[in-house]
Design an enzyme around this catalytic site. Structure first.
Site, PDB file in Angstrom:
ATOM      1  N   GLU A 438       0.808  -1.380   0.002  1.00 17.55           N
ATOM      2  CA  GLU A 438      -0.002  -0.163   0.066  1.00 17.55           C
ATOM      3  C   GLU A 438       0.980   1.320  -0.051  1.00 17.55           C
ATOM      4  O   GLU A 438       0.561   2.419   0.500  1.00 17.55           O
ATOM      5  CB  GLU A 438      -0.909   0.032   1.182  1.00 17.55           C
ATOM      6  CG  GLU A 438      -1.739  -1.180   1.507  1.00 17.55           C
ATOM      7  CD  GLU A 438      -2.481  -1.805   0.325  1.00 17.55           C
ATOM      8  OE1 GLU A 438      -2.607  -1.293  -0.771  1.00 17.55           O
ATOM      9  OE2 GLU A 438      -2.810  -3.057   0.228  1.00 17.55           O
ATOM     10  N   GLY A 439       1.932   1.050  -0.666  1.00 19.43           N
ATOM     11  CA  GLY A 439       2.826   2.214  -0.711  1.00 19.43           C
ATOM     12  C   GLY A 439       3.879   2.054   0.389  1.00 19.43           C
ATOM     13  O   GLY A 439       3.781   2.355   1.662  1.00 19.43           O
TER      14      GLY A 439
END
Length: 594
Positions: A438-439
């Site tokens: 998610e980053g």
């Protein structure tokens, strides 16, 4: 590993004594029924489910993992997962904070977040199946057409269908501008989607009747960069029951979260439906991504809590050596290791990071509720700004701290911590991914400094620090909080100066912001935690003598530990930030190795 026990007393402290949700939530339109009794009943039910159903599945599910059948492309989850999910749906938890229009219960995020933490503590791999579904629900609810909402949301809300988000491809992760998946118009309003996605959590499984993939793809005439990405709903089965050509190609062989099906998804002309505007898919997907980033932070928090519980129980029982100040248990062969200062250092680090993280998530959940329901537009904007600023902090700071807590828990066990049967090494493996997906946490740091601070000339940051400044002013003469107020005031001054320095330096050399970002995020993390610990100490001091003094004394002592032993990291962070980009960029690439 000892059985997981939900920290209901601490939830009560954070929600009702610190954040005081009951002073705010029932007054928001639509949340009138979210009373303290409702909160208590839901949290107790969630605790029972997580303690008795999810936690007992955790270790064996890690051993067995998910099974992929190449001939049928089907994935089987570990024994007990499907049954637990069915019970979860029967209890109504998928619908908890969803829109009543589509069958949801309309409860606030302030209630949903503690439920999510308990799931992450008891069985983080299992928790990802409903977690991804809720993200898909949020994206369709925010950006879907009325027809799309009517088709997909009721089944996502009741849990009979689950969801995924399909972003990553073999050649592109963070840089989605390189995305190659194609979407060709079919002429009937649908699109033919072709491409391969990797690392798709819950991408294929046997726990629900259908899986709704949200897929990023590029239209034929789209710009080549991120401005040319669109978002599509691609169901595994269409509404009429027919099979869509979207299938699992394989499962990844992973370090952790082995009981979650991390799939390669092949789309071979699969029929999809545009959600939102063409070429605006990334902004639509960020509705889901922001929820997922907060979910990652909850994973760090939940695993940190689970590791602390295991380490604390072991430290109380494990006998090794005598206390340096003399035998504490002379009737035994040795003293329990909890008497040793270094073991206490690890336990208190776990405890301090976990309890501050719980306070931060409660704060953010309340801001999400205010952003969603408050009648005053200015209040909604202030809440949205605080959430935007602190989401990358929650994702990165909480997962970094959760991983540190998990490692410390394993260390408390000594050699036994390295052995699978005790369950502590699984927590380390399961937590590690939370810093990546998610980053990555480095991307979160760039997002915080570049987009959330420098891009608006520090407007969101000033709103946040204004709250801390007001707290410090209100408690300036409070001797019981002196150990917090002076360091907080100094750090706010330092944050202001270093932020301006980075901004000025980056005007000449953008590498300066990149070089400072990771340390800067951790600096803001400590600013947030120190403020929350000061507030918790204020409540605890005021509550002494009213019953449960042991709990409040523990809060006070843990806050003091945080300020004395963890908060001083800010001095190192400031020094590193001021060191600038030159030490990072001076070495020529060819000189990294010889």
């Amino acid at each position: 590993m000892p059985a997981y026990k939900a920290p209901l007393r601490d939830f009560d402290f954070v929600l009702n004594e610190l954040i005081k949700v009951q002073d705010i939530i029932p007054a928001l339109p639509g949340y009138e029924e979210a009373t303290q009794d409702i909160f208590t009943s839901y949290l107790e039910a969630a605790a029972q489910f997580c303690e008795s159903e999810l936690a007992p599945l955790n270790r064996q599910a890690d051993e067995e993992g998910c099974q992929f059948d190449p001939s049928t492309k089907a994935v089987t989850t570990p024994p007990g997962f499907k049954e637990a999910y069915k019970q979860y749906c029967e209890l109504g938890f998928p619908a908890l904070d969803c829109d009543p229009t589509y069958g949801g219960q309309g409860m606030p995020k302030s209630l949903a977040f503690p439920v999510m933490e308990m799931q992450c503590s008891s069985n983080v791999a299992w928790s990802m199946y409903p977690g991804l579904s809720h993200g898909a629900y949020a994206a369709i609810h925010a950006h879907g057409t009325p027809e799309q909402k009517a088709t997909y949301l009721p089944r996502l809300v009741d849990g009979s269908w689950t969801g995924t988000m399909c972003l990553t491809e073999p050649h592109c992760g963070t840089d989605l501008g390189l995305l190659k998946t194609r979407a060709e118009p079919n002429g009937d309003g649908s699109y033919s989607i072709t491409g391969t996605k990797i690392f798709i959590s819950a991408g294929e499984h046997d726990m629900s009747d259908n899986i709704i993939h949200l897929v990023l793809a590029r239209l034929p005439d789209a710009p080549k960069d991120v401005k040319g990405i669109s978002l599509f709903i691609v169901p595994k089965y269409h509404a009429d029951g027919s099979r869509n050509p979207v299938a699992c190609g394989s499962l990844e062989h992973k370090m952790g979260i082995k009981a979650n099906a991390t799939a390669v998804i092949n789309l071979d002309g699969a029929k999809g439906y545009l959600i939102g505007e063409a070429n605006k898919g990334l902004s639509c997907m960020f509705t889901m991504m922001n929820a997922a980033r907060l979910g990652c932070g909850m994973q760090g928090l939940g695993i940190g809590e689970a590791s602390f519980q295991g380490a604390l129980a072991y430290a109380r029982e494990r006998l090794q050596m005598r206390a340096l100040t003399g035998a504490k248990c002379p009737d035994k062969a040795a003293d329990p290791i909890i008497v040793h200062p270094d073991v206490r250092r690890m336990l208190l680090t776990q405890k301090a990071y976990t309890e501050a993280g719980r306070a931060l998530t409660a704060l953010l959940a309340l801001q999400l509720d205010i952003e969603d329901k408050h009648p005053d537009a200015a209040a909604r904007q202030d809440a949205a700004d605080l959430v935007a600023l602190l989401t990358p902090v929650a994702k990165a700071f909480m997962t970094d701290n959760g991983y540190e807590a998990a490692n410390m828990g394993m260390q408390v066990f000594g050699g036994h911590g390295f052995i699978r049967e005790w369950g502590m090494e699984q927590l380390v493996r399961d937590c590690r991914i939370s810093q990546i997906y998610e980053g990555t946490n480095g991307i979160q740091a760039i997002d915080l400094l570049g987009r959330k601070v420098l891009l608006d000339q520090g407007q969101k940051l000033r709103k946040f620090t204004k709250q801390i400044h007001q707290f410090c002013q209100a408690n300036e003469g409070n001797d019981k909080l002196a150990e917090y107020i002076a360091p907080l005031a100094r750090l706010m001054k330092d944050v202001g100066e270093v932020t301006m320095g980075i901004g000025m330096a980056s005007l000449q050399n953008k590498d300066e912001a990149g070089a400072a970002a990771t340390d800067y995020l951790r600096l803001i993390g400590h600013l947030s935690y120190a403020w929350l610990w000061a507030r918790m100490a204020e409540v605890a001091h005021a509550s002494l003598g009213q019953g449960d003094d042991a709990f409040y004394q523990a809060k006070i002592a843990t806050g003091r530990f945080y300020m004395a032993k963890l908060f001083p990291e800010v001095h190192t962070l400031l020094a590193r930030i001021k060191g600038g980009a030159a030490p990072l960029m001076a070495l020529d690439e060819e000189h990294f190795a010889f």
